[in-house]
Design an enzyme around this catalytic site. Structure first.
Site, short mmCIF file in Angstrom:
data_model
loop_
_atom_site.label_atom_id
_atom_site.label_comp_id
_atom_site.label_asym_id
_atom_site.label_seq_id
_atom_site.Cartn_x
_atom_site.Cartn_y
_atom_site.Cartn_z
CG ASP A 1 -4.27 5.19 -2.47
OD1 ASP A 1 -3.17 4.72 -1.86
OD2 ASP A 1 -5.31 5.31 -1.88
CG ASP B 1 -1.95 1.22 1.36
OD1 ASP B 1 -1.97 1.92 0.48
OD2 ASP B 1 -2.63 1.29 2.37
#
Ligand SMILES: *[C@@H]1O[C@H](CO)[C@@H](O)[C@H](O)[C@H]1NC(C)=O
Ligand SMILES: *[C@@H]1O[C@H](CO)[C@@H](O)[C@H](O)[C@H]1NC(C)=O
Ligand SMILES: *[C@@H]1O[C@H](CO)[C@@H](O)[C@H](O)[C@H]1NC(C)=O
Ligand SMILES: *[C@@H]1O[C@H](CO)[C@@H](O)[C@H](O)[C@H]1NC(C)=O
Ligand SMILES: *[C@@H]1O[C@H](CO)[C@@H](O)[C@H](O)[C@H]1NC(C)=O
Ligand SMILES: *[C@@H]1O[C@H](CO)[C@@H](O)[C@H](O)[C@H]1NC(C)=O
Ligand SMILES: *[C@@H]1O[C@H](CO)[C@@H](O)[C@H](O)[C@H]1NC(C)=O
Ligand SMILES: *[C@@H]1O[C@H](CO)[C@@H](O)[C@H](O)[C@H]1NC(C)=O
Ligand SMILES: *[C@@H]1O[C@H](CO)[C@@H](O)[C@H](O)[C@H]1NC(C)=O
Ligand SMILES: *[C@@H]1O[C@H](CO)[C@@H](O)[C@H](O)[C@H]1NC(C)=O
Length: 477
Positions: free
Chosen positions: A355, A153
């Site tokens: 992201d 992530d």
């Protein structure tokens, strides 16, 4: 099908360079518009749909030294999945919305101001919703090495895994839970060490137990991990081993991590894997997310000899109050080669980030509405389908085998134009409901988020030391 698709693509490009000013010419599945830009492409409907079986031979970067295979958490290539029918798109998109709300609540211009005031009191660098971070890699940890499958992530600061003993609780993971007592290279980090004070500054807190440093990370969806801050030998590949890698050895873990053994945080801070491997990899990594959950992508550290040569770079920036994310600058969007007529300030009002853990790109409402109109015009001859979840522009392709879809090009600062792969344009749960894979923010002043669907098949390069973000097409299938 995918292979021939790309052969066609290359041939079409060659043809294109010879006939630059051809107007609206159809060739091998591509229609060209103004100035020879690809206007639309024909795509088989089946290539847009999730496939029930894994195609393992598709990894392209396997020759590189420090490369890990990237697998979708809910796809057939994942050992973590027992029942493919358990893939619940409604749930994924709800979690996506909660991740976006949390990210936006931290940027000052947010229309989600209610949450902003509530979250402002929490410690920094925690609170993100993790349920949508859907991509996994497998690394080795300890001596002897144990393989662990972890979520990665770009919006998370800390790398942690579940460890024995689970003093309070551990969730069910697919690999055996790591036992530090069985590893000769494990060591606790002491409270007096630099690493422990860096933890405090990165997470806003740390604790001590008998002079051993403890971490505590809470995510926005009630997921959390608490345990010992520790060092271990991390094996990325047989040729890339990192000694004394600092990470969290979690003895109390709960939440939406699926059956993954933990998480690799790729945001830029002093405790991240980037900083720890800076001497070796130069704070440089890249990944490619495959077009389908049944294909394999890669995550690569460093700029090694196998890196693509044609990467277009746009500057990386820092977004105020969202500093754990990578800021980018979007300047425009084109459909079928025609720029949408919206002022570029629409994109700069609230700032923008890229992201890996947000699924669907969130656009300013002004931009989204222009995009939807242009796509609607290009798709006018197809049967529409009802809106679902985040999506309001959907089509019923159940009677089609091949569809002609418009090209969508994103323009980033410094002249970087990227032509999205079809898998980055439509989100298809089933042939009877294939939706434009974008959503609108609440207000034009909200933070824009460039999500992982739109990144598919590009090698996305984070040159964090050089403060630039690169895109190279055809990084994986
Ligand atoms: C999918 O998730 C939603 C939201 O959590 C839930 O309401 C729904 O029942 C789920 N559907 C299935 C088939 O499990
Ligand atoms: C954990 O997963 C295993 C199989 O992977 C299963 O047998 C077991 O029942 C699960 N335990 C819980 C508490 O869900
Ligand atoms: C780490 O610290 C804890 C708490 O002091 C202790 O119980 C544990 O044995 C230590 N582990 C190692 C490998 O030193
Ligand atoms: C988190 O847990 C608290 C207390 O159990 C609960 O009130 C809250 O609704 C939960 N939040 C989410 C997002 O599940
Ligand atoms: C790793 O840590 C051990 C114990 O703290 C130390 O002896 C060793 O020199 C360190 N190795 C490296 C490469 O920093
Ligand atoms: C790392 O720590 C130093 C000094 O504590 C600080 O100046 C620097 O900004 C930090 N770097 C990051 C990426 O947080
Ligand atoms: C990556 O390495 C290649 C070959 O050494 C070099 O040409 C290129 O400029 C490097 N890319 C970056 C972003 O540093
Ligand atoms: C917030 O939005 C206003 C316009 O609504 C804009 O002028 C201002 O620059 C924005 N601030 C930030 C920090 O993006
Ligand atoms: C829709 O079909 C009509 C009749 O075949 C054709 O003239 C028109 O160009 C088509 N529109 C689009 C957007 O493809
Ligand atoms: C598909 O074809 C069937 C049979 O011709 C027809 O009944 C149905 O309405 C068509 N569906 C769509 C979405 O065009």
């Amino acid at each position: 099908m995918e292979g021939s698709f790309f052969c066609m693509f290359r041939r079409a490009l060659l043809f294109l360079s010879l006939h630059v000013l051809m107007i609206c010419f159809m060739h091998q599945g591509y229609a060209y518009g103004v100035e020879g830009k690809i206007a639309s492409r024909s795509v088989s409907v089946s290539s847009l749909l999730p496939s029930p079986s894994c195609s393992p031979s598709t990894a392209k970067a396997s020759g590189r030294k420090s490369t890990l295979e990237v697998i979708h958490r809910h796809g057939p290539c994942s050992q973590l999945v027992q029942d493919l029918s358990s893939l619940n798109h409604t749930k994924i998109l709800l979690q996506d919305e909660s991740r976006v709300k949390w990210i936006q609540s931290r940027s000052s211009n947010s229309s989600n101001s209610l949450e902003a005031s509530a979250v402002a009191r929490l410690p920094v660098e925690s609170g993100i919703t993790i349920g949508t971070a859907n991509y996994l890699v497998t690394v080795g940890l300890g001596t002897p090495k144990k393989d662990l499958t972890l979520i990665f992530d770009t919006g998370s600061p800390l790398t942690w895994i579940q460890c024995k003993p689970c003093v309070v609780s551990c969730y069910n993971q697919s690999d055996p839970i790591f036992n530090p007592l069985k590893s000769s290279s494990y060591a606790n980090v002491s409270c007096a060490s630099t690493a422990c004070s860096q933890l405090t500054s990165a997470l806003g807190r740390s604790q001590c137990l008998e002079s051993t440093c403890l971490y505590d990370i809470q995510y926005g969806d009630n997921s959390s991990s608490i345990g010992f801050f520790a060092t271990e030998k991390l094996t990325i590949s047989p040729k890339e081993v990192i000694d004394n890698f600092t990470f969290g050895c979690g003895e109390n873990n709960q939440g939406l991590f699926g059956k993954a053994a933990g998480l690799i945080g790729l945001s830029d801070n002093n405790i991240s894997i980037l900083e720890q491997t800076a001497a070796k990899f130069g704070k440089y990594f890249s990944y490619c997310l495959p077009s389908s959950t049944s294909l394999i992508g890669h995550l690569t550290f460093g700029n090694d000899s196998g890196a693509p040569s044609s990467v277009s770079f746009t500057p990386l920036s820092t977004v105020r109050q969202s500093s754990q994310f990578y800021g980018i600058s979007i300047v425009g969007i084109s459909v079928e080669g025609n720029p949408l007529s919206i002022p570029s300030t629409v994109f700069s009002n609230g700032g923008a980030i890229i992201d890996s853990g947000t699924v669907i790109t969130r656009l300013p409402p002004t931009a989204y509405s222009a995009l939807r109109t242009a796509v609607g015009k290009a798709m006018a001859n197809y049967t529409t389908a009802p809106a679902v979840s985040l999506f309001d522009t959907c089509y019923d392709f159940s009677n089609e085998t091949i569809v002609l879809i418009p090209s969508i090009t994103f323009s980033f600062a410094k002249g970087v134009d990227i032509d999205l792969h079809p898998s980055g344009i439509f989100y298809a749960e089933k042939a009877s409901q294939v939706c434009l894979a974008f959503a609108a923010n609440g207000a034009d002043s909200d933070l824009v988020i460039y999500g992982n669907t739109q990144q598919k098949t590009f090698e996305v390069v984070y040159d964090v030391a050089g403060r630039k973000l690169g895109f190279s097409p055809n990084g994986c299938f």
